[in-house]
Design an enzyme around this catalytic site. Structure first.
Site, short mmCIF file in Angstrom:
data_model
loop_
_atom_site.label_atom_id
_atom_site.label_comp_id
_atom_site.label_asym_id
_atom_site.label_seq_id
_atom_site.Cartn_x
_atom_site.Cartn_y
_atom_site.Cartn_z
N TYR A 290 0.93 -1.15 0.03
CA TYR A 290 -0.20 0.07 -0.04
C TYR A 290 0.97 1.13 0.06
O TYR A 290 2.01 1.22 0.33
CB TYR A 290 -0.96 0.09 1.18
CG TYR A 290 -0.46 0.28 2.48
CD1 TYR A 290 0.50 -0.51 3.22
CD2 TYR A 290 -0.68 1.50 3.16
CE1 TYR A 290 0.97 -0.27 4.48
CE2 TYR A 290 -0.05 1.82 4.37
CZ TYR A 290 0.83 1.05 5.01
OH TYR A 290 1.39 1.23 6.25
N LYS B 263 6.44 -2.06 1.86
CA LYS B 263 5.25 -1.39 2.56
C LYS B 263 4.06 -2.17 2.35
O LYS B 263 3.21 -2.14 1.52
CB LYS B 263 5.07 0.01 2.01
CG LYS B 263 4.17 0.85 2.77
CD LYS B 263 4.28 2.20 2.50
CE LYS B 263 3.27 3.27 3.06
NZ LYS B 263 3.22 3.44 4.68
N GLU C 56 12.15 2.17 14.15
CA GLU C 56 11.31 3.25 13.61
C GLU C 56 9.94 3.11 14.45
O GLU C 56 9.86 2.40 15.50
CB GLU C 56 10.95 3.01 12.00
CG GLU C 56 10.27 1.71 11.88
CD GLU C 56 10.09 1.68 10.45
OE1 GLU C 56 9.69 2.55 9.45
OE2 GLU C 56 9.86 0.43 9.86
N LEU D 272 11.08 1.23 6.92
CA LEU D 272 10.41 1.45 5.73
C LEU D 272 11.07 2.94 5.26
O LEU D 272 11.53 3.80 6.09
CB LEU D 272 8.99 1.88 5.86
CG LEU D 272 8.46 2.28 4.77
CD1 LEU D 272 7.99 1.01 3.91
CD2 LEU D 272 6.96 3.15 4.95
N1 PDD Z 1 2.98 5.00 7.45
N2 PDD Z 1 7.62 3.63 8.76
C1 PDD Z 1 6.42 2.93 8.80
C2 PDD Z 1 6.33 1.59 9.49
C3 PDD Z 1 5.24 3.45 8.21
O1 PDD Z 1 4.17 2.93 8.30
C4 PDD Z 1 5.41 5.00 7.83
C5 PDD Z 1 4.29 5.46 7.02
C6 PDD Z 1 6.42 5.53 7.58
C7 PDD Z 1 6.64 6.82 6.74
O2 PDD Z 1 6.68 6.87 5.48
P1 PDD Z 1 6.27 7.94 4.81
O3 PDD Z 1 7.09 8.95 5.09
O4 PDD Z 1 6.54 7.46 3.42
O5 PDD Z 1 4.80 8.18 5.01
C8 PDD Z 1 7.58 4.94 8.19
C9 PDD Z 1 1.86 5.52 6.93
C10 PDD Z 1 1.43 6.89 6.81
C11 PDD Z 1 0.46 4.47 7.00
O6 PDD Z 1 0.76 3.48 7.25
O7 PDD Z 1 -0.64 5.29 7.30
#
Ligand code: PDD
Length: 287
Positions: A33, A149, A182, A207
């Site tokens: 996703y 992801k 993270e 991620l």
């Molecule tokens: N989550 N690490 C994890 C485990 C994440 O699920 C996310 C983002 C990030 C940050 O990635 P980005 O900057 O590309 O949004 C880091 C999204 C927002 C979610 O699951 O809703």
């Protein structure tokens, strides 16, 4: 409220949008996703999100459901049909639907694509950033490919729930040797006493956050020093500032870790500066 959802080639009413009961996303979490911020009717960092989505698909050998150009058209349609000016776009691709079988399906199996857009009140994250958030550290019990992801989010869901029950908004995963990897749905950062930004290096434990990448661009433009290296919970507790980054939070100050204050217990100036500069540096495109 989401009203129109794109599902496999059709724009469906929210209440009627559905995927097959034997979709592999449902049965095996065999799916990836993306979440993209929509701001003032525009997409934020769409190219980086689409590139990461393509990589996630490649890593799992799930065929891309359509070209990036076609995908961009559908995203724009979904945003328009839902009249979203500020909020998010959520995209999910699964390997497709078929009788439950651990064996991967043969080539030509059609992936499932769902795209929805949702309005979020403009300014909610700026307001939250004024007070900052608390985080709770939790042992990292996820699989060894957190760089992809996937929708395999149960460890994150349970970690966030535990954090919430302890009065924290986010969980920080800590690995077997005590390093913060993270957040449950964000990347974790600290600012050292000397003003250096520190975040976990890009590897299979985290991620590769799009917001992380753009915050690095912002930090470089601001002349800040960045170190991509491990940091422990103990180092984070001694840090001058801490924050998390994600497409939904942008830069969100962390003011407490496990109930203990970070720095003076208030949002720090560097997190604020990065947050303010973020949308000047990020790619803003049609949406
Ligand atoms: N989550 N690490 C994890 C485990 C994440 O699920 C996310 C983002 C990030 C940050 O990635 P980005 O900057 O590309 O949004 C880091 C999204 C927002 C979610 O699951 O809703």
């Amino acid at each position: 409220m989401t009203r129109i959802v794109y599902v496999n080639g059709a724009y469906k009413r929210y209440a009627e949008a559905a995927v097959h009961v034997e979709d592999r996303g449902f049965q095996f979490a065999d799916a990836i996703y993306e979440v993209i911020e929509v701001r003032d009717g525009h997409l934020v960092d769409a190219s980086r999100h689409l590139a990461r989505m393509a990589r996630s698909l490649r890593e799992l050998a799930i065929p891309a459901p359509m070209s990036d150009a076609a995908l961009s058209q559908v995203i724009q349609q979904v945003i328009r049909r839902n009249r979203v000016r500020d909020g998010i776009v959520y995209m999910q691709v699964t390997r497709g639907a078929g009788p439950r079988d651990f064996t991967l399906p043969p080539p030509g199996f059609l992936p499932t694509l769902v795209i929805l857009a949702r309005t979020q009140r403009k300014g909610w994250s700026a307001e939250l950033a004024e007070t900052g958030i608390s985080v709770k550290t939790i042992p990292d019990n996820r699989w060894a490919r957190c760089d992809i992801k996937t929708v395999m989010l149960l460890p994150a869901v349970l970690a966030k729930d535990e954090a919430r029950r302890n009065g924290s908004k986010e969980a920080w995963f800590v690995d077997a040797v005590g390093n913060v990897t993270e957040g449950a749905s964000s990347n974790a950062w600290i600012v050292t006493a000397g003003g250096t930004l520190v975040t976990h290096p890009l590897d299979q434990r985290i991620l590769p956050g799009v917001t992380r990448a753009t915050v690095m661009d912002v930090a470089k433009a601001e002349g800040l020093k960045i170190e991509e290296r491990n940091f422990s919970r103990e180092e984070a507790l001694q840090a001058r500032e801490a924050f998390v980054t994600s497409a939904t939070n942008i830069v969100m100050p962390v003011v407490k870790i496990d109930g203990m204050p970070v720095g003076d217990g208030r949002p720090g100036p560097l997190a604020h500066r990065l947050r303010i500069r973020f949308h000047h540096v990020a790619e803003i495109s049609a949406g």
